[in-house]
Every structure is written in C-alpha cells, then in structure tokens.
Design a protein around this motif. Sequence first.
Motif, PDB file in Angstrom:
ATOM      1  N   ILE A  33     -21.907  28.649 -37.707  1.00  0.00           N
ATOM      2  CA  ILE A  33     -21.446  27.412 -37.074  1.00  0.00           C
ATOM      3  C   ILE A  33     -21.118  26.426 -38.193  1.00  0.00           C
ATOM      4  N   VAL A  34     -19.912  25.893 -38.155  1.00  0.00           N
ATOM      5  CA  VAL A  34     -19.456  24.980 -39.194  1.00  0.00           C
ATOM      6  C   VAL A  34     -19.328  23.575 -38.619  1.00  0.00           C
ATOM      7  N   ILE A  35     -19.990  22.631 -39.250  1.00  0.00           N
ATOM      8  CA  ILE A  35     -19.936  21.225 -38.853  1.00  0.00           C
ATOM      9  C   ILE A  35     -19.134  20.480 -39.908  1.00  0.00           C
ATOM     10  N   GLY A  36     -18.132  19.725 -39.462  1.00  0.00           N
ATOM     11  CA  GLY A  36     -17.240  19.074 -40.402  1.00  0.00           C
ATOM     12  C   GLY A  36     -17.169  17.571 -40.241  1.00  0.00           C
ATOM     13  N   MET A  37     -16.783  16.915 -41.332  1.00  0.00           N
ATOM     14  CA  MET A  37     -16.490  15.479 -41.335  1.00  0.00           C
ATOM     15  C   MET A  37     -15.208  15.264 -42.108  1.00  0.00           C
ATOM     16  N   ALA A  38     -14.318  14.431 -41.578  1.00  0.00           N
ATOM     17  CA  ALA A  38     -13.067  14.120 -42.276  1.00  0.00           C
ATOM     18  C   ALA A  38     -12.860  12.616 -42.299  1.00  0.00           C
ATOM     19  N   GLY A  39     -12.550  12.084 -43.474  1.00  0.00           N
ATOM     20  CA  GLY A  39     -12.299  10.648 -43.589  1.00  0.00           C
ATOM     21  C   GLY A  39     -12.356  10.217 -45.045  1.00  0.00           C
ATOM     22  N   ARG A  40     -11.737   9.068 -45.336  1.00  0.00           N
ATOM     23  CA  ARG A  40     -11.803   8.525 -46.687  1.00  0.00           C
ATOM     24  C   ARG A  40     -13.255   8.238 -47.048  1.00  0.00           C
ATOM     25  N   VAL A  41     -13.593   8.490 -48.281  1.00  0.00           N
ATOM     26  CA  VAL A  41     -14.971   8.276 -48.725  1.00  0.00           C
ATOM     27  C   VAL A  41     -15.207   6.786 -48.939  1.00  0.00           C
ATOM     28  N   LEU A  58     -30.279  22.120 -41.777  1.00  0.00           N
ATOM     29  CA  LEU A  58     -30.524  23.355 -42.514  1.00  0.00           C
ATOM     30  C   LEU A  58     -32.011  23.689 -42.537  1.00  0.00           C
ATOM     31  N   LYS A  59     -32.863  22.685 -42.552  1.00  0.00           N
ATOM     32  CA  LYS A  59     -34.307  22.926 -42.461  1.00  0.00           C
ATOM     33  C   LYS A  59     -34.649  23.528 -41.107  1.00  0.00           C
ATOM     34  N   TYR A  60     -34.069  22.968 -40.039  1.00  0.00           N
ATOM     35  CA  TYR A  60     -34.304  23.506 -38.694  1.00  0.00           C
ATOM     36  C   TYR A  60     -33.831  24.949 -38.609  1.00  0.00           C
ATOM     37  N   SER A  61     -32.666  25.204 -39.183  1.00  0.00           N
ATOM     38  CA  SER A  61     -32.086  26.538 -39.122  1.00  0.00           C
ATOM     39  C   SER A  61     -32.972  27.554 -39.843  1.00  0.00           C
ATOM     40  N   THR A  62     -33.561  27.145 -40.944  1.00  0.00           N
ATOM     41  CA  THR A  62     -34.452  28.026 -41.704  1.00  0.00           C
ATOM     42  C   THR A  62     -35.731  28.323 -40.927  1.00  0.00           C
ATOM     43  N   LEU A  70     -25.713  27.860 -40.668  1.00  0.00           N
ATOM     44  CA  LEU A  70     -24.979  26.601 -40.621  1.00  0.00           C
ATOM     45  C   LEU A  70     -24.278  26.332 -41.952  1.00  0.00           C
ATOM     46  N   TYR A  71     -23.052  25.835 -41.833  1.00  0.00           N
ATOM     47  CA  TYR A  71     -22.280  25.416 -43.001  1.00  0.00           C
ATOM     48  C   TYR A  71     -21.647  24.059 -42.698  1.00  0.00           C
ATOM     49  N   GLN A 172     -33.535  12.254 -38.133  1.00  0.00           N
ATOM     50  CA  GLN A 172     -34.201  13.299 -37.355  1.00  0.00           C
ATOM     51  C   GLN A 172     -33.732  13.295 -35.910  1.00  0.00           C
ATOM     52  N   VAL A 173     -33.561  12.109 -35.326  1.00  0.00           N
ATOM     53  CA  VAL A 173     -33.088  12.026 -33.938  1.00  0.00           C
ATOM     54  C   VAL A 173     -31.681  12.611 -33.830  1.00  0.00           C
ATOM     55  N   ALA A 174     -30.833  12.246 -34.772  1.00  0.00           N
ATOM     56  CA  ALA A 174     -29.461  12.761 -34.776  1.00  0.00           C
ATOM     57  C   ALA A 174     -29.453  14.275 -34.943  1.00  0.00           C
ATOM     58  N   ALA A 175     -30.239  14.766 -35.890  1.00  0.00           N
ATOM     59  CA  ALA A 175     -30.290  16.207 -36.133  1.00  0.00           C
ATOM     60  C   ALA A 175     -30.831  16.961 -34.920  1.00  0.00           C
ATOM     61  N   ASP A 176     -31.820  16.402 -34.253  1.00  0.00           N
ATOM     62  CA  ASP A 176     -32.373  17.031 -33.041  1.00  0.00           C
ATOM     63  C   ASP A 176     -31.290  17.210 -31.983  1.00  0.00           C
ATOM     64  N   LYS A 177     -30.522  16.145 -31.754  1.00  0.00           N
ATOM     65  CA  LYS A 177     -29.480  16.192 -30.722  1.00  0.00           C
ATOM     66  C   LYS A 177     -28.375  17.183 -31.091  1.00  0.00           C
ATOM     67  N   ILE A 178     -27.992  17.187 -32.346  1.00  0.00           N
ATOM     68  CA  ILE A 178     -26.928  18.091 -32.792  1.00  0.00           C
ATOM     69  C   ILE A 178     -27.404  19.544 -32.759  1.00  0.00           C
ATOM     70  N   PHE A 179     -28.635  19.785 -33.194  1.00  0.00           N
ATOM     71  CA  PHE A 179     -29.173  21.154 -33.203  1.00  0.00           C
ATOM     72  C   PHE A 179     -29.223  21.705 -31.783  1.00  0.00           C
ATOM     73  N   GLU A 180     -29.627  20.861 -30.851  1.00  0.00           N
ATOM     74  CA  GLU A 180     -29.670  21.289 -29.446  1.00  0.00           C
ATOM     75  C   GLU A 180     -28.268  21.618 -28.930  1.00  0.00           C
ATOM     76  N   LEU A 181     -27.290  20.791 -29.298  1.00  0.00           N
ATOM     77  CA  LEU A 181     -25.923  21.001 -28.820  1.00  0.00           C
ATOM     78  C   LEU A 181     -25.321  22.286 -29.371  1.00  0.00           C
ATOM     79  N   ILE A 182     -25.447  22.512 -30.664  1.00  0.00           N
ATOM     80  CA  ILE A 182     -24.759  23.658 -31.264  1.00  0.00           C
ATOM     81  C   ILE A 182     -25.359  24.986 -30.835  1.00  0.00           C
ATOM     82  N   HIS A 183     -26.581  24.965 -30.298  1.00  0.00           N
ATOM     83  CA  HIS A 183     -27.192  26.197 -29.809  1.00  0.00           C
ATOM     84  C   HIS A 183     -27.254  26.229 -28.281  1.00  0.00           C
TER      85      HIS A 183
END
Length: 217
Positions: A33-41, A58-62, A70-71, A172-183
């Motif tokens: 599963i690849v998660i991307g971001m695009a935009g000027r730095v 990546l910690k959750y995935s491990t 995850l990439y 952590q809250v953001a990662a929890d929500k994203i991890f739940e969504l991608i799986h």
Amino acid sequence: LSKMQVIYNGIGPVEKSTEANFRSQYQIPEDAIVIGMAGRVHYWKGQQYFLQIAEQLLKYSTESDQAKPLYFIITGDAFPGYEYLVDEMQNFIKKNNLGDRVFYTGFEDKMDKFYSSIDLLLLPSQLPDPLPTVVLEAMQYGIPVAATAQGGALEMIAENETGIFIPINKVQVAADKIFELIHSNHRNNMRTNSIERVEKYFSASSFQNQITTIFHS
C-alpha cells in the motif's frame, strides 16, 4: 440569499504519461500500500507531519502480522527560500532509517506517475489550503484522501465516503485513523465514490453545465 448557488471550480483530467511510474522506479512490491503526498515544500504544507505519520504507520505495520507492507512517496520541490526544509526531510528519513520505505521524488511535471502509484493521498496541511487541486486529481483516479479538516478539502471530500479527516499535529490519532482505513474493505467503495463525486461536482463538464444553466435561467 435563497437564490444563491455554489458552483465548484472544474478541473480537467491529468495528462497520462508513458514513463514508468514511481512504483516501478522505486521497485515497490505489487501487494504494498503506497501513501503519497504532493505539493510544494513549505512548512504549512505539512511534509514534516507526513513523515511523522509515516513513521508511526510503519511501526504499526511492523507490529501487525496481517498488515500489508507500507511505502510512502513525497513529490514536489521547495518554495524559493525553503530549500532547507528539503534537507530537514531527508535528514529525518535518514536519521529514522526510513530510506527503504519513504521516497522523495522532488519536482515532477508528469503527475500521472505519482497518482498511478499511490493507494491513498495524504494532505497534511498545517494551514487552510483554499483549493488543494491534488485532492480532486486523486479522486479522478479513485484514490481516497486523508486530509486535515480545513480549507477546500472540507468541500471536496465526503467524509467516510471518499476519504477521511485527520487532526492537525496529533500523529497517533491520525495514524490510527489512516491505518484503519487502509486495511478496511470500505476503501474499495471509496474508489467508486471518489470518481463519481469529482465527475458530478468538480469536473470541467460539470462546471460548464452549471454555468450555462445559470445564464439560461
């Protein structure tokens, strides 16, 4: 006020590229599963927040036996004067040993290479972005979006239908929500919903039809 009508800006399709996409370029496994971001730095765009979320995911995935690999891909060059943020990003990636999972591509004018590589777009803006076009472009590809709850993303994304909203600077809250969504199997429904929503409300043809209707009335 009763006669007021909102017409959203319409965008055309992203031009297709004949070049190998980033999945191929970085030899990312097909089942990943690849998660991307695009935009000027820039500090308000949230690249640093993206990296913090990536590290947590990546910690959750491990820790999970059932999680898919995850990439992460970050695309975009720096606003003039903010080149040091690119150095900070690359230092973060190196310091935390993320170089085999997080790839910074720099500027890319053939954005099809980016969108055709990712399964989820992350928009971690720290300040409101009035018109984050990347959200609509991702939706054209059927890509769900996870975005901080502010700016134009609030109108573009139908929560839990085409994507989700995450808090600002709560890794952590953001990662929890994203991890739940991608799986979740619900991500498959979001693909169809995203394509339908961008075509109905944010396509060039929708904009033209709505403007024409108003002039005729």
